[in-house]
Design a protein around this motif. Sequence first.
Motif, PDB file in Angstrom:
ATOM      1  N   ASP B 215       1.229  -1.517  -0.009  1.00 43.51           N
ATOM      2  CA  ASP B 215      -0.366  -0.153   0.106  1.00 43.51           C
ATOM      3  C   ASP B 215       1.207   0.924   0.308  1.00 43.51           C
ATOM      4  OD1 ASP B 215      -2.013   1.979   0.481  1.00 43.51           O
ATOM      5  OD2 ASP B 215      -2.815   0.758   1.750  1.00 43.51           O
ATOM      6  N   VAL B 216       1.516   1.849  -1.014  1.00 37.13           N
ATOM      7  CA  VAL B 216       1.980   2.468  -1.045  1.00 37.13           C
ATOM      8  C   VAL B 216       1.758   3.866  -0.315  1.00 37.13           C
ATOM      9  CG1 VAL B 216       3.391   2.341  -3.191  1.00 37.13           C
ATOM     10  CG2 VAL B 216       1.427   3.596  -3.605  1.00 37.13           C
ATOM     11  N   GLN B 217       0.176   4.331  -0.605  1.00 38.20           N
ATOM     12  CA  GLN B 217      -0.381   5.608  -0.014  1.00 38.20           C
ATOM     13  C   GLN B 217      -0.431   4.964   2.105  1.00 38.20           C
ATOM     14  OE1 GLN B 217      -3.432   7.711  -1.227  1.00 38.20           O
ATOM     15  NE2 GLN B 217      -4.245   5.876  -2.838  1.00 38.20           N
ATOM     16  N   ASP B 218      -0.359   3.997   2.526  1.00 42.08           N
ATOM     17  CA  ASP B 218      -0.420   4.020   3.611  1.00 42.08           C
ATOM     18  C   ASP B 218       1.976   3.772   3.793  1.00 42.08           C
ATOM     19  OD1 ASP B 218      -1.080   2.984   6.947  1.00 42.08           O
ATOM     20  OD2 ASP B 218       0.360   1.651   6.143  1.00 42.08           O
ATOM     21  N   LEU B 219       2.291   3.810   3.269  1.00 44.32           N
ATOM     22  CA  LEU B 219       3.608   3.786   3.445  1.00 44.32           C
ATOM     23  C   LEU B 219       4.633   4.939   3.163  1.00 44.32           C
ATOM     24  CD1 LEU B 219       5.083   1.211   0.995  1.00 44.32           C
ATOM     25  CD2 LEU B 219       4.790   0.360   4.175  1.00 44.32           C
ATOM     26  N   ASP B 220       2.999   5.669   2.596  1.00 49.01           N
ATOM     27  CA  ASP B 220       3.816   6.787   2.194  1.00 49.01           C
ATOM     28  C   ASP B 220       4.414   7.130   1.047  1.00 49.01           C
ATOM     29  OD1 ASP B 220       3.588   9.884   1.531  1.00 49.01           O
ATOM     30  OD2 ASP B 220       4.358  10.375   3.251  1.00 49.01           O
ATOM     31  N   ALA B 221       5.163   6.009   0.427  1.00 50.15           N
ATOM     32  CA  ALA B 221       6.727   6.082  -0.711  1.00 50.15           C
ATOM     33  C   ALA B 221       6.275   7.112  -1.623  1.00 50.15           C
ATOM     34  CB  ALA B 221       6.612   4.296  -1.136  1.00 50.15           C
ATOM     35  N   ASP B 222       7.653   7.877  -1.989  1.00 46.24           N
ATOM     36  CA  ASP B 222       7.123   8.756  -3.138  1.00 46.24           C
ATOM     37  C   ASP B 222       7.230   7.938  -4.713  1.00 46.24           C
ATOM     38  OD1 ASP B 222       7.242  10.774  -1.982  1.00 46.24           O
ATOM     39  OD2 ASP B 222       9.122  10.028  -1.443  1.00 46.24           O
TER      40      ASP B 222
END
Lengths: 139, 410
Positions: B215-222
């Motif tokens: 979950d890239v949004q949960d991770l806050d990955a760029d």
Amino acid sequence: MTINETQDEIIEEFALFDDWADKYEYIIDLGKKLKGLPEEQKTEDNIIKGCQSRVWLNARFENGELFFDADSEAIIVKGLVNMLIRVLSGHTPNEINAADLYFIDKIGMTSHLAQTRSNGLASMVKQMKNYAIAYGLKA
Amino acid sequence: MITTDILDIQKIRADFPILNQEINGKKLVYFDNAATTQKPTAVINAIAHYYNFDNANIHRGIHTLAERATRDFEASREAVREFLGASSIEEIIFTSGTTQGINLVASTFGRKFIKEGDEIIVSGMEHHSNIVPWQMLCEEKGITLKVIPVTEQGELDMEAYENLLSEKVKLVAVNHVSNSLGTINPVKEIIALAHEYGAKVLIDGAQATSHFNIDVQDLDADFYAFSAHKLYGPTGMGALYGKKELLNAMPPYMGGGEMIKDVSFEKTTYNELPYKFEAGTPNIADVVALKTALEYADALGRENIAAHEDMLLSYATEQLSEIEGLRIIGQAKKKVSVLSFVIDGIHHQDIGVLLDNQGIAVRTGHHCTQPLMQRFNLLGTSRASFAVYNTIEEVDRLVAGIHRVKKMLL
């Protein structure tokens, strides 16, 4: 003994084995018997880098004949190298250069020359031939 | 015998035709899944179906086949968006794999936003593909590369990481899961800490996507890069996620068709996201088949896959630990189903050759992580990595195989 006579002798030895384990145990034994190289000869100049294991090769030219010594970290490679030395060492550059190493295929070890093995064995054969070419030009 | 599986593994195995064969006269045991997983019939059929019925170049054609190919290609983008939890399909760029995704970011974001005197942080357990692109950038622009050290257990030294962070750091590039050790890194924490200093974070997800949900949004990955072939999909394709505002600010990667809006010799304007980063005709068939691969894993249930793999990992860890002279490299608390090991007095290449003769495929060598091997004073390891179709019986074969190797070599 000629290069081909030695090759035929090795093929005969391998004909005795009927399963892979016997064959490899023999190669492992050959690997253990190869005296290898002293640490000071395991130099960057002598190294033949493979992805999996390093092989060191040293060549001496005496009375018109080429002699090889080699070593490897991996014992199976050492065993295969032992056989290559047995076949090629002590022959003239011309003989080595012209040699067709059919024994590798006949004893079922072709996969060890394949690129995927990346074990430096194919590079080792090439390097032995390169030495033969170089010393052949000098001789 | 452990039989807590919800999944019917024998039924799953039947989905992978390649597994049903003999290697060197023995039934194949495929334990090289971290290098690439095998492909289910559904994925193989999806590729064949595309070429048999739908093949056309995408996007600009007005004929039916072009429309069909475009529809399926874009449907796959939507499937990837959903899989990664991205907010928009504009954030999903198809690539040739993780390596290209990383290089894309290095060449565009890196060249534009990282300057002389700045710093980039990578970790000591990165694959060469998440080291070399940054080294090349550093050399070109006078940037300094810093490295998060790895502990004896095979985890990242988070205290050291915090000490490396400063306002100078513009990018942190780390893997979600280590390919050599199986370690699951605390990427959410890594990202949050980097963001405190304004640094962006790229996650190399190559080894993560087959094992758990992302979950890239949960991770806050760029940025998040992965490859299809490690999660039951085709080789030579993958995707890069990037936050929209970053992708918009970045210059294009490669020039060519598809990535432009208008071309004249005076001025060329670039296409919108995500097409700006997709020059040339893409790998359409494999993109289409990636959707099938994602659906395959979804149908099995990613939690179920993870549970089965965890069971195999703990059984194998227990069994291999009992082998005298065998040392497991990488004992992190959180791991995926990757088991790297060395045996005293035996070169890993000999292990690989002798296991192969028993029909067992493992990977041996430095696993493209030479700095990590140097950290452990090793030239390489043998690595068994498990996927959903592997079984306890196969682990037993590995254990017996290792005993045989030891007997032959020692």
